[in-house]
Design a protein around this motif. Sequence first.
Motif, PDB file in Angstrom:
ATOM      1  N   ARG A 158       0.802  -1.230   0.000  1.00  0.00           N
ATOM      2  CA  ARG A 158       0.000   0.000   0.000  1.00  0.00           C
ATOM      3  C   ARG A 158       0.831   1.274   0.000  1.00  0.00           C
ATOM      4  N   THR A 159       1.946   1.256  -0.724  1.00  0.00           N
ATOM      5  CA  THR A 159       2.713   2.494  -0.913  1.00  0.00           C
ATOM      6  C   THR A 159       2.596   2.976  -2.366  1.00  0.00           C
ATOM      7  N   SER A 160       1.519   2.577  -3.049  1.00  0.00           N
ATOM      8  CA  SER A 160       1.198   3.065  -4.404  1.00  0.00           C
ATOM      9  C   SER A 160       2.227   2.654  -5.451  1.00  0.00           C
ATOM     10  N   VAL A 209      -1.809   2.033   7.607  1.00  0.00           N
ATOM     11  CA  VAL A 209      -2.865   1.306   8.320  1.00  0.00           C
ATOM     12  C   VAL A 209      -4.236   1.716   7.793  1.00  0.00           C
ATOM     13  N   GLN A 210      -4.433   3.012   7.574  1.00  0.00           N
ATOM     14  CA  GLN A 210      -5.727   3.497   7.073  1.00  0.00           C
ATOM     15  C   GLN A 210      -6.051   2.893   5.711  1.00  0.00           C
ATOM     16  N   ILE A 211      -5.089   2.902   4.808  1.00  0.00           N
ATOM     17  CA  ILE A 211      -5.315   2.367   3.456  1.00  0.00           C
ATOM     18  C   ILE A 211      -5.565   0.867   3.507  1.00  0.00           C
ATOM     19  N   ARG A 213      -6.772  -0.911   6.034  1.00  0.00           N
ATOM     20  CA  ARG A 213      -8.100  -1.180   6.616  1.00  0.00           C
ATOM     21  C   ARG A 213      -9.193  -0.953   5.570  1.00  0.00           C
ATOM     22  N   ASN A 214      -9.083   0.119   4.813  1.00  0.00           N
ATOM     23  CA  ASN A 214     -10.070   0.380   3.763  1.00  0.00           C
ATOM     24  C   ASN A 214     -10.061  -0.731   2.727  1.00  0.00           C
ATOM     25  N   ARG A 215      -8.879  -1.229   2.431  1.00  0.00           N
ATOM     26  CA  ARG A 215      -8.755  -2.323   1.466  1.00  0.00           C
ATOM     27  C   ARG A 215      -9.452  -3.574   1.981  1.00  0.00           C
ATOM     28  N   LEU A 216      -9.245  -3.904   3.241  1.00  0.00           N
ATOM     29  CA  LEU A 216      -9.882  -5.089   3.820  1.00  0.00           C
ATOM     30  C   LEU A 216     -11.403  -4.939   3.870  1.00  0.00           C
ATOM     31  N   LEU A 217     -11.859  -3.731   4.206  1.00  0.00           N
ATOM     32  CA  LEU A 217     -13.303  -3.494   4.250  1.00  0.00           C
ATOM     33  C   LEU A 217     -13.931  -3.686   2.880  1.00  0.00           C
ATOM     34  N   SER A 218     -13.212  -3.271   1.831  1.00  0.00           N
ATOM     35  CA  SER A 218     -13.741  -3.444   0.474  1.00  0.00           C
ATOM     36  C   SER A 218     -13.851  -4.918   0.111  1.00  0.00           C
TER      37      SER A 218
END
Length: 278
Positions: A158-160, A209-211, A213-218
């Motif tokens: 998640r570092t783009s 962590v924010q990115i 978590r959003n990925r897991l939620l998706s």
Amino acid sequence: MISSAGKGRKFHVHLVSDSTGETLGEVMRASVAQFDGVEVIEHLYALVRSPRQMERALEEIERAPGVVMYTVVSADMRRRLEDHCQKVGIPAIAILDPIIATLSGYLALPPSSRAGAQHDLDAQYYERIEALNYAIMHDDGQGGNLEGADVVLLGVSRTSKTPTCIYLAHRGVKAANIPLVRGGETPAGVIGLKKPLIIGLTASPERIVQIRRNRLLSLNEDRDTEYVDDVSVKDEIIAAKRMFARHGWPTIDVTRRSVEETAAKILNLVNDRKANGA
């Protein structure tokens, strides 16, 4: 003419082009980004090269008044568009005119007046296609031998890395990326590489962590694991930074950078390396 747009308001932008409209879109979005709290509703009319196509565009423009931006070579077509916009009180901006006029004066040459001239198939076009294929084949540690790359990006999840490689490919740069796993060991694939510029991407633990978590939620996954644990993520990033420092690789913090900004920084590093004869 009275503008109906303002802060916190939506407004229409009509992009009229006798080519693909890519140039118009990029210029428009870069310009609108300078105004906070304004949302643009984009209308694209590409490959407008006949009077009938122009009339259809004008009908749509009149139904949703806003700002018109255009790149149209034909004098008759331009006149029809400009006259109609003036009649209904809509601003019309010829995006490339000031640039072409300045270049024409400086070079003492007339412009070619060919629709879509900037998109002619040339060596650079094929370089971009080749670079895009390379980025796809060498994404996320795939593809094997990396000696053919111009750039190799390393970073924790998640570092783009992937979108940055794709963006670089559109600039003709062959970019591969390798994810770093926990443990801080240097990936075997980059050891001994001579041609590629190896660059480390990092970010703040909070952002990662924010990115994640959003990925897991998706993915409808909300369990707490080391992947989103604050301490574990911090350790991952520290290990990555130590690796980059140990090998003397340039590092870019992407926490507050867009993909475009990260790519621009990478291009500067590539150009600096070439200028130094490396």
